[in-house]
Write a protein that holds these residues in place. Structure first.
Motif, PDB file in Angstrom:
ATOM      1  N   LEU A   1      -1.468 -12.309  -6.605  1.00  0.00           N
ATOM      2  CA  LEU A   1      -0.249 -12.870  -7.196  1.00  0.00           C
ATOM      3  C   LEU A   1       0.965 -12.022  -6.845  1.00  0.00           C
ATOM      4  CD1 LEU A   1      -1.632 -13.854 -10.722  1.00  0.00           C
ATOM      5  CD2 LEU A   1      -1.249 -15.341  -8.742  1.00  0.00           C
ATOM      6  N   GLY A   2       0.832 -10.718  -6.873  1.00  0.00           N
ATOM      7  CA  GLY A   2       1.957  -9.855  -6.536  1.00  0.00           C
ATOM      8  C   GLY A   2       2.393 -10.016  -5.097  1.00  0.00           C
ATOM      9  N   MET A   3       1.427 -10.109  -4.181  1.00  0.00           N
ATOM     10  CA  MET A   3       1.782 -10.309  -2.771  1.00  0.00           C
ATOM     11  C   MET A   3       2.454 -11.655  -2.554  1.00  0.00           C
ATOM     12  SD  MET A   3       1.218  -7.735  -0.891  1.00  0.00           S
ATOM     13  CE  MET A   3       0.512  -6.119  -1.193  1.00  0.00           C
ATOM     14  N   ALA A   4       1.982 -12.704  -3.230  1.00  0.00           N
ATOM     15  CA  ALA A   4       2.615 -14.023  -3.102  1.00  0.00           C
ATOM     16  C   ALA A   4       4.064 -13.980  -3.560  1.00  0.00           C
ATOM     17  CB  ALA A   4       1.823 -15.051  -3.908  1.00  0.00           C
ATOM     18  N   ALA A   5       4.337 -13.252  -4.671  1.00  0.00           N
ATOM     19  CA  ALA A   5       5.708 -13.146  -5.150  1.00  0.00           C
ATOM     20  C   ALA A   5       6.559 -12.300  -4.201  1.00  0.00           C
ATOM     21  CB  ALA A   5       5.717 -12.543  -6.556  1.00  0.00           C
ATOM     22  N   TYR A   6       5.963 -11.239  -3.632  1.00  0.00           N
ATOM     23  CA  TYR A   6       6.730 -10.345  -2.772  1.00  0.00           C
ATOM     24  C   TYR A   6       7.174 -11.041  -1.489  1.00  0.00           C
ATOM     25  CZ  TYR A   6       8.028  -6.160  -0.162  1.00  0.00           C
ATOM     26  OH  TYR A   6       8.722  -5.227   0.570  1.00  0.00           O
ATOM     27  N   PHE A   7       6.275 -11.827  -0.896  1.00  0.00           N
ATOM     28  CA  PHE A   7       6.591 -12.476   0.375  1.00  0.00           C
ATOM     29  C   PHE A   7       7.183 -13.876   0.202  1.00  0.00           C
ATOM     30  CE2 PHE A   7       3.384  -9.370   1.775  1.00  0.00           C
ATOM     31  CZ  PHE A   7       4.049  -8.811   2.852  1.00  0.00           C
ATOM     32  N   ALA A   8       7.463 -14.294  -1.028  1.00  0.00           N
ATOM     33  CA  ALA A   8       7.930 -15.679  -1.248  1.00  0.00           C
ATOM     34  C   ALA A   8       9.270 -15.938  -0.584  1.00  0.00           C
ATOM     35  CB  ALA A   8       8.020 -15.956  -2.751  1.00  0.00           C
TER      36      ALA A   8
ATOM     37  N   SER B   1       6.780  -8.126  -8.967  1.00  0.00           N
ATOM     38  CA  SER B   1       6.986  -9.559  -8.756  1.00  0.00           C
ATOM     39  C   SER B   1       8.382  -9.985  -9.197  1.00  0.00           C
ATOM     40  CB  SER B   1       5.914 -10.350  -9.515  1.00  0.00           C
ATOM     41  OG  SER B   1       4.615  -9.997  -9.082  1.00  0.00           O
ATOM     42  N   VAL B   2       8.803  -9.490 -10.369  1.00  0.00           N
ATOM     43  CA  VAL B   2      10.149  -9.830 -10.853  1.00  0.00           C
ATOM     44  C   VAL B   2      11.208  -9.281  -9.909  1.00  0.00           C
ATOM     45  CG1 VAL B   2      11.791  -9.451 -12.744  1.00  0.00           C
ATOM     46  CG2 VAL B   2       9.396  -9.993 -13.240  1.00  0.00           C
ATOM     47  N   GLU B   3      11.003  -8.060  -9.432  1.00  0.00           N
ATOM     48  CA  GLU B   3      11.957  -7.456  -8.505  1.00  0.00           C
ATOM     49  C   GLU B   3      12.066  -8.259  -7.222  1.00  0.00           C
ATOM     50  OE1 GLU B   3      12.369  -2.900  -7.181  1.00  0.00           O
ATOM     51  OE2 GLU B   3      10.716  -3.949  -6.163  1.00  0.00           O
ATOM     52  N   ALA B   4      10.909  -8.693  -6.681  1.00  0.00           N
ATOM     53  CA  ALA B   4      10.931  -9.431  -5.419  1.00  0.00           C
ATOM     54  C   ALA B   4      11.525 -10.824  -5.584  1.00  0.00           C
ATOM     55  CB  ALA B   4       9.515  -9.516  -4.862  1.00  0.00           C
ATOM     56  N   LEU B   5      11.296 -11.487  -6.713  1.00  0.00           N
ATOM     57  CA  LEU B   5      11.758 -12.861  -6.896  1.00  0.00           C
ATOM     58  C   LEU B   5      13.214 -12.944  -7.313  1.00  0.00           C
ATOM     59  CD1 LEU B   5       8.643 -14.431  -8.674  1.00  0.00           C
ATOM     60  CD2 LEU B   5       9.405 -14.842  -6.334  1.00  0.00           C
ATOM     61  N   PHE B   6      13.696 -12.005  -8.134  1.00  0.00           N
ATOM     62  CA  PHE B   6      15.023 -12.177  -8.745  1.00  0.00           C
ATOM     63  C   PHE B   6      16.040 -11.102  -8.364  1.00  0.00           C
ATOM     64  CE2 PHE B   6      11.851 -14.002 -11.658  1.00  0.00           C
ATOM     65  CZ  PHE B   6      12.260 -15.316 -11.636  1.00  0.00           C
TER      66      PHE B   6
ATOM     67  N   GLY C   1      -2.434  -9.770   6.481  1.00  0.00           N
ATOM     68  CA  GLY C   1      -2.845  -8.424   6.869  1.00  0.00           C
ATOM     69  C   GLY C   1      -2.509  -7.390   5.809  1.00  0.00           C
ATOM     70  N   VAL C   2      -1.310  -7.537   5.194  1.00  0.00           N
ATOM     71  CA  VAL C   2      -0.937  -6.605   4.123  1.00  0.00           C
ATOM     72  C   VAL C   2      -1.886  -6.758   2.939  1.00  0.00           C
ATOM     73  CG1 VAL C   2       0.865  -6.012   2.489  1.00  0.00           C
ATOM     74  CG2 VAL C   2       1.462  -6.498   4.864  1.00  0.00           C
ATOM     75  N   LEU C   3      -2.167  -8.012   2.565  1.00  0.00           N
ATOM     76  CA  LEU C   3      -3.094  -8.232   1.462  1.00  0.00           C
ATOM     77  C   LEU C   3      -4.466  -7.652   1.770  1.00  0.00           C
ATOM     78  CD1 LEU C   3      -3.736  -9.526  -1.266  1.00  0.00           C
ATOM     79  CD2 LEU C   3      -4.287 -11.654  -0.038  1.00  0.00           C
ATOM     80  N   PHE C   4      -4.915  -7.765   3.017  1.00  0.00           N
ATOM     81  CA  PHE C   4      -6.215  -7.202   3.403  1.00  0.00           C
ATOM     82  C   PHE C   4      -6.214  -5.686   3.229  1.00  0.00           C
ATOM     83  CE2 PHE C   4      -8.810  -5.201   6.721  1.00  0.00           C
ATOM     84  CZ  PHE C   4     -10.058  -5.659   6.358  1.00  0.00           C
ATOM     85  N   LEU C   5      -5.139  -5.020   3.671  1.00  0.00           N
ATOM     86  CA  LEU C   5      -5.068  -3.575   3.516  1.00  0.00           C
ATOM     87  C   LEU C   5      -5.056  -3.169   2.051  1.00  0.00           C
ATOM     88  CD1 LEU C   5      -2.510  -2.620   6.323  1.00  0.00           C
ATOM     89  CD2 LEU C   5      -4.985  -2.332   6.337  1.00  0.00           C
ATOM     90  N   TRP C   6      -4.349  -3.936   1.203  1.00  0.00           N
ATOM     91  CA  TRP C   6      -4.301  -3.611  -0.222  1.00  0.00           C
ATOM     92  C   TRP C   6      -5.694  -3.792  -0.871  1.00  0.00           C
ATOM     93  CZ3 TRP C   6      -0.121  -2.458   1.864  1.00  0.00           C
ATOM     94  CH2 TRP C   6       0.971  -1.976   1.165  1.00  0.00           C
ATOM     95  N   LEU C   7      -6.356  -4.873  -0.498  1.00  0.00           N
ATOM     96  CA  LEU C   7      -7.708  -5.087  -1.036  1.00  0.00           C
ATOM     97  C   LEU C   7      -8.684  -4.042  -0.508  1.00  0.00           C
ATOM     98  CD1 LEU C   7      -8.027  -8.981  -0.884  1.00  0.00           C
ATOM     99  CD2 LEU C   7      -7.464  -7.537  -2.845  1.00  0.00           C
ATOM    100  N   LEU C   8      -8.455  -3.577   0.710  1.00  0.00           N
ATOM    101  CA  LEU C   8      -9.301  -2.511   1.262  1.00  0.00           C
ATOM    102  C   LEU C   8      -9.124  -1.226   0.457  1.00  0.00           C
ATOM    103  CD1 LEU C   8     -11.298  -1.923   3.560  1.00  0.00           C
ATOM    104  CD2 LEU C   8      -9.353  -1.117   4.921  1.00  0.00           C
TER     105      LEU C   8
END
Length: 420
Positions: free
Chosen positions: A150-157, A109-114, A169-176
């Protein structure tokens, strides 16, 4: 006289034996080498493979971060440190799945946001999420979906997707992936729980079986010894010859008890050696053979030396039943006679064994005091009921009352066993 005919020796060439197919000079056969390689791979601890996995992801992320160094916010060193924080938790994914995944998701999350979203980091996060569902306890594993959201929200923000179906779709695959690991772990737990339940049931049944063996064999012979000892004590001064017969009977009975005890201990030794439970070959090496219907006459004679007179009638067809029924029928009669010696004070006992209509019927009647109404069966009768139930039969017992086959009063036990 003509000379004897000369014989000719015929030489045969040795048949060449097929040599194993080798891949090269001095090499092992291909199949043997494959098996050895597979065994070597399985011998490597899982933690070592996790270190390799974490190192591989770190190498890929380092290469990617170096190639995108001109677009990174905060510099290459910060990006590499965050990449290490994403990949390193994979090394402890079996031992610390929840803590490792939370650290990796936070670093992603930090990597994707900053800094800059990495195309490799999400796959390391996917492996960590799958490992969380597979290795974490049931309650801790449920933190995974929320942390992944939370991680996906930060990554795609900051990626600016116009189509929200892509993050979904990515979140669905991760939850799968998490669900696959979680379901695998729960199925493994259920199989292990079922295995433990089965083992407890087998151990319980084995203990009950050995308890029945000890009760039926050693308990019976000890009761007979007590009866013979009491009779010998009463006749010691009046009838020395009869006393000698009783003492001789006690000696033979004691030897039978030792043989039965040695057989039961042999069962225990074999069960402990092979780690298996259940009925095994009772007539195998190291154990005395179990008695059967052919030994009922000897059993009756042993009781008759100091106890009631026992009359035995065995249908010839009953002598041809399978060994398991033969032993069970003997044990049922033995327990009934033991109860007669201990409780009834009977003078006469009739033992009848018949085989007809696909069923083996065992009946023991005495002319003793009988049993009061509403009596409670003891361990012996309960053991008979368990033995008969395991063979798919039925048993009944109770006072005979007036007019019974052995006279007024008395007690009767009747068991019917199906003949396969």
């Amino acid at each position: 006289m003509s000379p004897p005919p000369r014989t000719r020796a015929i030489r045969t060439a040795p048949v060449p034996q097929a040599a194993p197919v080798l891949d090269g000079p001095g090499s092992w056969p291909a199949g043997a080498r494959a098996v050895r390689s597979l065994r070597a791979v399985r011998a490597v601890p899982g933690g070592h493979w996790d270190l390799v996995l974490a190192g591989g992801f770190l190498l890929l992320m380092a290469v990617e971060r170096t190639g995108a160094a001109d677009r990174l916010h905060g510099g290459l060193l910060v990006a590499l440190a965050l990449s290490a924080a994403v990949a390193a938790p994979l090394a402890v994914r079996r031992t610390r799945p929840l803590a490792g995944y939370l650290v990796g998701a936070a670093a992603l999350s930090v990597e994707a946001l900053f800094v800059l979203p990495s195309p490799v980091s999400p796959y390391a996060d996917l492996v960590g999420l799958y490992s969380l569902g597979l290795y974490a306890p049931r309650r801790r594993a449920w933190f995974g979906p929320f942390a992944a959201l939370l991680g996906m929200a930060a990554y795609f923000a900051d990626l600016g997707h116009d189509y929200p179906v892509i993050p979904a779709g990515v979140l669905f695959l991760w939850l799968l992936g998490w669900a696959f690991g979680y379901g695998t772990a729960r199925r493994t737990e259920e199989r292990e729980a079922a295995r433990r339940r089965l083992r407890r049931e087998v151990v319980t049944e084995e203990r009950a079986r050995l308890a029945r063996e000890l009760h039926d064999s050693v308990g019976h012979t000890l009761n007979v010894v007590l009866v013979q000892a009491g009779a010998a004590r009463r006749l010691l001064d009046r009838d020395p010859e009869r006393t000698r017969e009783l003492l001789s009977g006690m000696e033979h009975t004691g030897r039978d008890a030792l043989d039965d005890l040695d057989r039961v201990l042999g069962l225990l030794r074999r069960d402990g050696e092979y780690g298996e439970f259940g009925e095994r070959g009772d007539d195998g090496e190291g154990a005395a053979p179990q008695p059967g219907l052919a030994d009922l006459e000897r059993l009756a004679g042993r009781l008759g030396r100091a106890g009631p007179k026992v009359r035995v009638r065995i249908d010839p067809a009953a002598r041809r039943v399978p060994r398991s029924l033969d032993v069970s029928a003997y044990r049922i009669v033995q327990e009934a006679l033991t109860n007669t010696v201990k409780h009834s004070g009977a003078r006469t006992v009739e033992v009848t064994v018949r085989c007809a209509g696909g069923r083996l019927a065992v009946e023991v009647c005495d002319d003793g005091r009988g049993a009061p109404a509403g009596y409670t069966p003891g361990r012996g009768l309960l053991g008979v009921a368990e033995r008969v139930s395991m063979l798919g039969g039925r048993v009944e017992h109770g006072p005979i009352g007036s007019g019974g086959p052995a006279g007024p009063g008395g007690f009767r036990l009747r068991a019917e066993l199906p003949v396969p």
